[in-house]
Design an enzyme around this catalytic site. Structure first.
Site, PDB file in Angstrom:
ATOM      1  N   ASN A 144       0.797  -1.235   0.000  1.00 43.09           N
ATOM      2  CA  ASN A 144       0.000   0.000   0.000  1.00 43.09           C
ATOM      3  C   ASN A 144       0.828   1.284   0.000  1.00 43.09           C
ATOM      4  O   ASN A 144       0.313   2.360   0.288  1.00 43.09           O
ATOM      5  CB  ASN A 144      -0.977  -0.002   1.184  1.00 43.09           C
ATOM      6  CG  ASN A 144      -0.244  -0.040   2.511  1.00 43.09           C
ATOM      7  OD1 ASN A 144       0.985  -0.178   2.551  1.00 43.09           O
ATOM      8  ND2 ASN A 144      -0.975   0.086   3.601  1.00 43.09           N
ATOM      9  N   ASP A 161       3.114   2.562   1.941  1.00 45.58           N
ATOM     10  CA  ASP A 161       3.526   3.318   3.130  1.00 45.58           C
ATOM     11  C   ASP A 161       4.985   3.026   3.519  1.00 45.58           C
ATOM     12  O   ASP A 161       5.456   3.475   4.556  1.00 45.58           O
ATOM     13  CB  ASP A 161       2.580   3.049   4.314  1.00 45.58           C
ATOM     14  CG  ASP A 161       2.638   1.618   4.803  1.00 45.58           C
ATOM     15  OD1 ASP A 161       3.370   0.794   4.194  1.00 45.58           O
ATOM     16  OD2 ASP A 161       1.955   1.296   5.798  1.00 45.58           O
ATOM     17  N   ASP A 194       6.313 -16.578  14.822  1.00 48.11           N
ATOM     18  CA  ASP A 194       7.355 -16.365  15.806  1.00 48.11           C
ATOM     19  C   ASP A 194       6.666 -16.211  17.160  1.00 48.11           C
ATOM     20  O   ASP A 194       5.677 -15.491  17.263  1.00 48.11           O
ATOM     21  CB  ASP A 194       8.102 -15.072  15.471  1.00 48.11           C
ATOM     22  CG  ASP A 194       9.595 -15.203  15.647  1.00 48.11           C
ATOM     23  OD1 ASP A 194      10.008 -15.562  16.762  1.00 48.11           O
ATOM     24  OD2 ASP A 194      10.329 -14.929  14.692  1.00 48.11           O
ATOM     25  N   ASP A 221      11.234 -17.858  20.148  1.00 50.59           N
ATOM     26  CA  ASP A 221      12.328 -16.915  20.349  1.00 50.59           C
ATOM     27  C   ASP A 221      13.057 -17.177  21.667  1.00 50.59           C
ATOM     28  O   ASP A 221      12.423 -17.350  22.708  1.00 50.59           O
ATOM     29  CB  ASP A 221      11.721 -15.506  20.368  1.00 50.59           C
ATOM     30  CG  ASP A 221      12.750 -14.412  20.325  1.00 50.59           C
ATOM     31  OD1 ASP A 221      13.526 -14.369  19.362  1.00 50.59           O
ATOM     32  OD2 ASP A 221      12.769 -13.592  21.265  1.00 50.59           O
ATOM     33  N   GLU A 260      14.786 -21.118  19.042  1.00 56.88           N
ATOM     34  CA  GLU A 260      16.028 -20.378  18.868  1.00 56.88           C
ATOM     35  C   GLU A 260      16.817 -20.520  20.156  1.00 56.88           C
ATOM     36  O   GLU A 260      16.360 -20.113  21.222  1.00 56.88           O
ATOM     37  CB  GLU A 260      15.742 -18.897  18.597  1.00 56.88           C
ATOM     38  CG  GLU A 260      17.021 -18.128  18.329  1.00 56.88           C
ATOM     39  CD  GLU A 260      17.007 -16.699  18.817  1.00 56.88           C
ATOM     40  OE1 GLU A 260      17.708 -15.878  18.236  1.00 56.88           O
ATOM     41  OE2 GLU A 260      16.290 -16.395  19.804  1.00 56.88           O
ATOM     42  N   HIS A 302      17.263 -13.129  10.136  1.00 59.11           N
ATOM     43  CA  HIS A 302      17.167 -11.684  10.327  1.00 59.11           C
ATOM     44  C   HIS A 302      18.173 -11.139  11.339  1.00 59.11           C
ATOM     45  O   HIS A 302      18.202  -9.935  11.584  1.00 59.11           O
ATOM     46  CB  HIS A 302      15.747 -11.355  10.791  1.00 59.11           C
ATOM     47  CG  HIS A 302      15.463 -11.975  12.127  1.00 59.11           C
ATOM     48  ND1 HIS A 302      15.371 -13.335  12.304  1.00 59.11           N
ATOM     49  CD2 HIS A 302      15.306 -11.426  13.359  1.00 59.11           C
ATOM     50  CE1 HIS A 302      15.150 -13.587  13.585  1.00 59.11           C
ATOM     51  NE2 HIS A 302      15.105 -12.453  14.239  1.00 59.11           N
ATOM     52  N   ASP A 303      18.957 -11.998  11.960  1.00 62.25           N
ATOM     53  CA  ASP A 303      19.943 -11.548  12.944  1.00 62.25           C
ATOM     54  C   ASP A 303      21.380 -11.693  12.448  1.00 62.25           C
ATOM     55  O   ASP A 303      22.321 -11.503  13.227  1.00 62.25           O
ATOM     56  CB  ASP A 303      19.817 -12.376  14.240  1.00 62.25           C
ATOM     57  CG  ASP A 303      18.533 -12.095  14.998  1.00 62.25           C
ATOM     58  OD1 ASP A 303      18.001 -10.977  14.895  1.00 62.25           O
ATOM     59  OD2 ASP A 303      18.072 -13.012  15.707  1.00 62.25           O
TER      60      ASP A 303
END
Ligand code: GLC
Ligand code: CA
Length: 557
Positions: free
Chosen positions: A22, A24, A97, A201, A263, A328-329
């Site tokens: 959209n 943003d 997650d 997590d 994790e 992502h880490d």
């Protein structure tokens, strides 16, 4: 035993950076829905979504303020249900997650908890009085946000609360049965909706050490500023953690046909087995930190040792493991382990082949399948994530010059993996028509999905081949695993065998020209190895014994 989650290829989606529907500047659930065809074509069978719950977003969603609603940046619960339904219709499962170590300080429980010592929610968190006017112990928080301590003083009740991560992420108290019950109910709510499991997590940190003792280690450098110790071992694998996970298993996981992957930092194969051994009924598999992002890995010998140790979890101990090199880490795997310039294709495909042909469930992090690389941002202002910004500030405070500080953090920053997905060569890689929440990697002009689709020799095509092979060749999932040439510093060579099918896999982990070792030559000659897949197109009988930079091959015997 055969299980769908052992066979799975999981595609990890960092929603915020995946696709913005959209304009943003923020990736969203409708964006994922629009890309489901792409995900299906990649051959992923499971999607793992990083947190999309309501969140103040100090840690990109890992600070949850309401576990049962979707953050409006990403969409609504209806969007989520639509995604789930449309993914299922394509035969793709979806896991969420699940963050149980802490909540946001803006969660209703914490807002209540800090009101008074008698509040019903007080013990949902870990509160302690100070010691001699100081924090209850010497722990430093992992985020090292410049201020250091893992404790935050709260004026209202004159006590400290524990936060191993940001001070806006108070740790939960898992000794509290009511909190546990609330969490179990919440997890069942998602599973009843049709969610296929969880990525848990920091799951080996839920139980804290009895008495919350000081860390025996010296203060974490730069010394002298704060005196706190950032010691990730303190809360890892503490007594009581297995009982807790078993309880969560009985109360929640066991009641559904789901996958649960934990994790777990500070875990090696010997420790992991107690989490994943099937008959213990805790969780199915863990992410270990021994290879991905490990800055001290010396050479292929060490990688082989690590894989051998983890393989025992599967072969001898009836547990299961994961294979991944980025998330992502971490930095981008092709930049960390390979050569993201001259040998980008070769090293990205070698790493992909290595993961897909090792035992364990495979996890692909978005962008990995097109060989996305680390980013070279010019100043700290471009960075978003807490570890990098926090460490930078601390270094500056202690007198390090800005260029040196930035250069020391660049290569391992978690933001390398969080730049927007590169779909095509239009502005911002086609991720958004607006201003992206985080700067794109300018190399989207040459590295993007559209281009990878259109050229024959592309990382994307190679990944698609790997995932489709996994469906046809159960040896990739269930085959036993035996390494050869354990002392070879450059090559990673192993046999897989299952039900009449035997493979030999050869991966050159480095940018070197090598000779095929004698032992492998003999096997290929005697057992008439035929090449099933390789990342160099021109392998012939004549040149077979030259192994080129980052070359990877699968032979079937
Ligand atoms: C995990 C997540 C990481 C997050 C942290 C705190 O390590 O992968 O992104 O910052 O937990 O929730
Ligand atoms: Ca959006």
């Amino acid at each position: 035993m055969k299980k769908w989650w052992k066979e799975a290829v999981v595609y990890q989606i960092y929603t915020k950076s995946f696709y913005d529907s959209n304009g943003d500047g923020i990736g969203d659930l409708q964006g994922i829905i629009q890309k489901l065809d792409y995900i299906q074509k990649l051959g992923a069978t499971v999607i793992w979504l990083n947190p999309i719950y309501k969140s103040p977003d100090v840690d990109n969603g890992y600070d949850i303020s309401d576990y049962q609603s979707i953050d409006e940046r990403y969409g609504t619960l209806d969007d989520f249900k639509e995604l789930l339904e449309k993914a299922h219709a394509r035969g793709i499962r979806l896991i969420m997650d699940m963050v149980l170590n802490h909540t946001s300080d803006e969660h209703h429980w914490f807002k209540e908890s800090r009101k008074s010592k008698e509040n019903r929610y007080r013990d949902y968190y870990i509160w302690r009085p100070g010691k001699n006017g100081k924090e209850p112990n010497n722990w430093g928080n992992y985020f090292y946000e410049g201020e250091g301590s893992a404790w935050e003083f709260d004026e209202t009740t004159q006590e400290y609360y524990l936060h191993n991560y940001s001070r806006k992420m108070p740790d939960l108290n898992w000794k509290n049965p009511r909190m546990k019950e609330d969490m179990c109910r919440m997890m069942r709510w998602w599973l009843d909706m049709g969610v296929d499991g969880f990525r848990m997590d920091a799951v080996n940190r839920l139980v804290k050490p009895e008495g919350l003792p000081d860390s025996p280690n010296p203060p974490t450098p730069p010394v002298g500023i704060h005196g706190y110790v950032v010691d990730r071992t303190m809360c890892a694998n503490c007594p009581g953690i297995h009982e807790l996970l078993h309880e969560l298993n009985q109360e929640v996981f066991k009641k559904y046909d789901i996958m649960v992957v934990g994790e777990t930092g500070n875990v090696d194969a010997a420790i992991a087995i107690d989490y994943v051994k099937e008959e213990r009924e805790e969780i199915n598999m863990v992410f270990h930190f021994e290879i991905a992002k490990n800055p001290v890995l010396k050479n292929a010998i060490e990688i082989k040792e690590i894989e051998r140790r983890w393989n025992r979890v599967v072969m001898e101990q009836n547990g299961w493991i994961t294979q991944y090199l980025s998330n992502h880490d971490t930095p981008r795997q092709v930049s960390f382990f390979g050569n993201d310039d001259k040998y980008r294709y070769e090293s990205a495909t070698m790493l992909g082949l290595l993961m897909h042909t090792h035992p364990g469930t495979v996890f692909i992090y978005q962008g990995e399948e097109i060989g996305m690389t680390n980013v070279d941002f010019p100043s700290i202002d471009y960075y978003n994530e807490k570890y990098t910004v926090g460490k930078y500030q601390t270094m500056i405070e202690s007198g390090v010059d800005p260029v040196t500080a930035l250069n020391s953090l660049k290569h391992t920053s978690r933001d390398n993996d969080r730049t927007p997905m590169q779909w095509n060569d239009s502005e911002n890689g086609g991720f958004t028509t607006g201003i992206p929440w985080m700067h794109s990697n300018p190399n989207y002009t040459v590295i993007n999905v559209e281009r990878e689709e259109n050229v024959e020799r592309s990382v994307l095509h190679f990944y698609r081949t790997l995932t489709s092979m996994r469906k046809k060749h159960p040896v990739m999932v269930y085959g036993d695993y035996k390494q050869m040439l354990e002392d070879d510093e450059n090559l990673i060579v192993y046999r897989r065998h299952y039900d009449g099918e035997t493979w030999i896999v050869i991966c050159n982990f480095y940018e070197k020209d090598l000779d095929m070792p004698e032992a492998v030559r003999e096997i290929l000659d005697h057992e008439k190895g035929t090449l099933l897949l390789g990342n160099y197109a021109d392998v012939t009988v004549e040149n077979r014994n030259n192994i080129r930079p980052y070359e990877a091959r699968i032979y079937c015997l």
